[in-house]
Write an enzyme that holds these catalytic residues in place. Structure first.
Site, mmCIF file in Angstrom:
data_model
loop_
_atom_site.group_PDB
_atom_site.id
_atom_site.type_symbol
_atom_site.label_atom_id
_atom_site.label_comp_id
_atom_site.label_asym_id
_atom_site.label_seq_id
_atom_site.Cartn_x
_atom_site.Cartn_y
_atom_site.Cartn_z
ATOM 1 N N ARG A 96 -1.930 -10.590 -5.704
ATOM 2 C CA ARG A 96 -1.974 -9.126 -5.728
ATOM 3 C C ARG A 96 -1.204 -8.549 -4.547
ATOM 4 O O ARG A 96 -0.693 -7.437 -4.637
ATOM 5 C CB ARG A 96 -3.427 -8.630 -5.650
ATOM 6 C CG ARG A 96 -4.234 -8.849 -6.904
ATOM 7 C CD ARG A 96 -5.583 -8.185 -6.775
ATOM 8 N NE ARG A 96 -5.439 -6.871 -6.189
ATOM 9 C CZ ARG A 96 -6.343 -6.270 -5.413
ATOM 10 N NH1 ARG A 96 -7.473 -6.863 -5.132
ATOM 11 N NH2 ARG A 96 -6.119 -5.075 -4.923
ATOM 12 N N ASN A 106 0.814 -1.215 0.000
ATOM 13 C CA ASN A 106 0.000 0.000 0.000
ATOM 14 C C ASN A 106 0.848 1.266 0.000
ATOM 15 O O ASN A 106 0.406 2.298 -0.515
ATOM 16 C CB ASN A 106 -0.963 -0.002 1.197
ATOM 17 C CG ASN A 106 -2.107 -0.985 0.983
ATOM 18 O OD1 ASN A 106 -2.273 -1.532 -0.107
ATOM 19 N ND2 ASN A 106 -2.887 -1.224 2.021
ATOM 20 N N CYS A 148 -10.748 -4.997 -4.730
ATOM 21 C CA CYS A 148 -11.432 -6.050 -3.980
ATOM 22 C C CYS A 148 -12.903 -5.704 -3.785
ATOM 23 O O CYS A 148 -13.253 -4.549 -3.557
ATOM 24 C CB CYS A 148 -10.797 -6.178 -2.597
ATOM 25 S SG CYS A 148 -9.235 -7.037 -2.599
ATOM 26 N N ASP A 163 -7.351 -4.644 7.369
ATOM 27 C CA ASP A 163 -6.659 -5.588 6.485
ATOM 28 C C ASP A 163 -6.107 -6.814 7.229
ATOM 29 O O ASP A 163 -5.542 -7.710 6.592
ATOM 30 C CB ASP A 163 -5.516 -4.878 5.736
ATOM 31 C CG ASP A 163 -6.037 -3.949 4.642
ATOM 32 O OD1 ASP A 163 -7.239 -4.006 4.316
ATOM 33 O OD2 ASP A 163 -5.235 -3.166 4.096
#
Ligand code: UD1
Length: 422
Positions: free
Chosen positions: A400, A23, A118, A308
């Site tokens: 990913r 990220n 997502c 997450d």
């Protein structure tokens, strides 16, 4: 499509190197659009999301090359830039919206498709739009694209976001670096990836204060220069691998790990009976005696418990002693892993934003399906502790966000293999 086969195989012991943060890298890469000079990122993770961002930046006219097997990325945006980010690339990944702020700042206009990514909730763009509008951008939504323009460039302004959105904070900060005058963002997100972005922008000559707090102040400059910047450690990959010995037993050292990146998560591990100790090279994690204890978890913006890591934490709590309640406050619809874990014998009830997990002694291996990036790795963690074989299908989500997951877990004694699909 590939699948991953895992077998419950007892405790895990070993060392796992943690990569640079996906990220952070996904917001550092668009920063190249702010300068004509080259930007080099070291400690980059090798992931399909990074390749998607590479294609997006190339489609905008940037030069991007991966060196040292992808661990170093060099970028340059010295030529003519194309202001349009097409649906074909943007739909693959929501973080594509992070080119909006830099394109507006550099070109004064941009056309960016609405994002994909997502399937974990509606994920609208209103906070980004309001933040950039505060800097003087006029933004319309037409035919699935955001059309943004400015009259004579962006102008510094004070803006308070209705929610501390990570991506909107990043877009605002990047855009404001080249705006005229001073900008102040209130209720800014405080995530470590934002601190990393600001540190990189500062190396490029930006004048910014307050990163890591709720108020960020940016003094606009005329131009930014080139820089080299190391990507911060991936706290979500770190937390994921910290859960491997927590679930399976054993002791794993995560290289590059730091407690300050995951303080709220580490507190929950402690409550559950997992010991975390700092070493010279990272964090060592081991399960203390007996079964894990149930704990309640609420996901919140940083410094709270990260959304997450919610799916992976649920995998741990499935076999805890007692009943745990997980509350998801960031994304609605982020419990799609629950029915898959239930296929493995977990007892979970989902009501809106709450999931109640009634701990069972053992999970059983089963065929399951990855529904999003973090859900996919939670199923692998659950499979490592289950009796028998688990096959996780649709693992393109996993690729990913996790580099070399099989290699890292195999090195600690896990039974895990990738089955190539057609
Ligand atoms: C980033 C992370 C993602 C993480 C999330 C929350 C990246 C590439 N992704 O996503 O992994 O799960 O932070 O920690 O860094 N929202 C709106 N309007 C907006 C923007 C957001 O309503 O304009 C809502 C979203 O629907 C969501 C919440 O705000 O419910 C959080 O979103 P945000 O903080 O923006 O997350 P991302 O930057 O997309």
């Amino acid at each position: 499509m590939d699948s991953i086969l895992v077998k419950g195989n007892g405790p895990l012991n070993g060392v796992i190197p943690i990569a640079g943060a996906k990220n952070a890298c996904l917001t550092l890469m668009p920063a190249t659009l702010l300068s004509e000079e080259p930007l080099t990122l070291t400690n980059a993770p090798r992931l399909s999301d990074i390749r998607t961002m590479t294609s997006l930046l190339q489609s905008l006219g940037a030069e991007v090359s991966a060196l040292q097997d992808g661990k170093v990325i060099t970028m340059s945006s010295h030529g003519m830039l194309n202001p349009t980010a097409d649906y074909d690339i943007v739909r693959k990944m929501r973080a594509s919206n992070l080119v909006l702020g830099p394109l507006l700042a550099r070109l004064g206009h941009a056309v960016v498709s609405l994002p994909g990514g997502c399937a974990i909730g509606a994920r609208p763009m209103d906070i980004h739009i309001d933040a950039l509008a505060a800097l003087g951008a006029e933004i319309d939504l037409r035919d699935g694209y955001l059309h943004a323009k400015t009259q004579g460039g962006l102008k510094g302004a004070v803006h308070e976001m209705r929610f501390a959105s990570v991506g909107a904070t990043e877009n605002f900060v990047m855009a404001a670096t080249l705006a005229k005058g001073t900008s102040v963002l209130k209720n800014a997100a405080r995530e470590p990836e934002i601190v990393d972005l600001v540190q990189c922008l500062r190396r490029m000559g930006a004048e910014i204060e307050g990163e890591g707090t709720s108020t960020i102040t940016i003094q606009g400059v005329d131009r930014l220069r080139g820089a080299t910047h190391p990507v911060v450690t991936d706290r979500i990959e770190l937390g994921t691998y910290m859960l491997a010995p927590a679930i399976c037993g054993g002791e794993v050292e995560c290289l590059g790990g730091r407690i300050d990146l995951l303080a709220a998560f580490c507190e929950k591990l402690d409550e559950a009976g997992i010991s975390v100790t700092e070493t010279e090279k990272g964090l060592k994690v081991a399960r203390r005696n007996g079964r894990v204890k149930a704990v309640n978890v609420v996901t919140e913006p940083f410094p709270g418990f990260p959304t997450d890591l919610q799916a992976q934490m649920m995998a741990l709590l499935c076999t805890a002693e007692g009943t745990s309640v997980l509350e998801e406050k960031i994304f609605e619809n982020r419990f799609m892993h629950a029915p898959e874990l239930m296929r493995m014998g977990a007892r979970i009830e989902v009501h809106g934003g709450h999931a109640t997990v009634y701990g069972v002694e053992k999970l059983r291996g089963a065929p399951v399906m990855a529904t999003d990036l973090r859900a996919s790795v939670s199923l692998i963690l659950a499979g490592l502790a289950a009796e028998g074989e688990t096959v996780v299908s649709r693992v393109y989500h996993l690729d990913r966000g996790y580099e070399r997951v099989e290699e890292k877990l195999l090195a600690c004694g896990a039974h895990i293999e990738r089955i190539s699909g057609s």
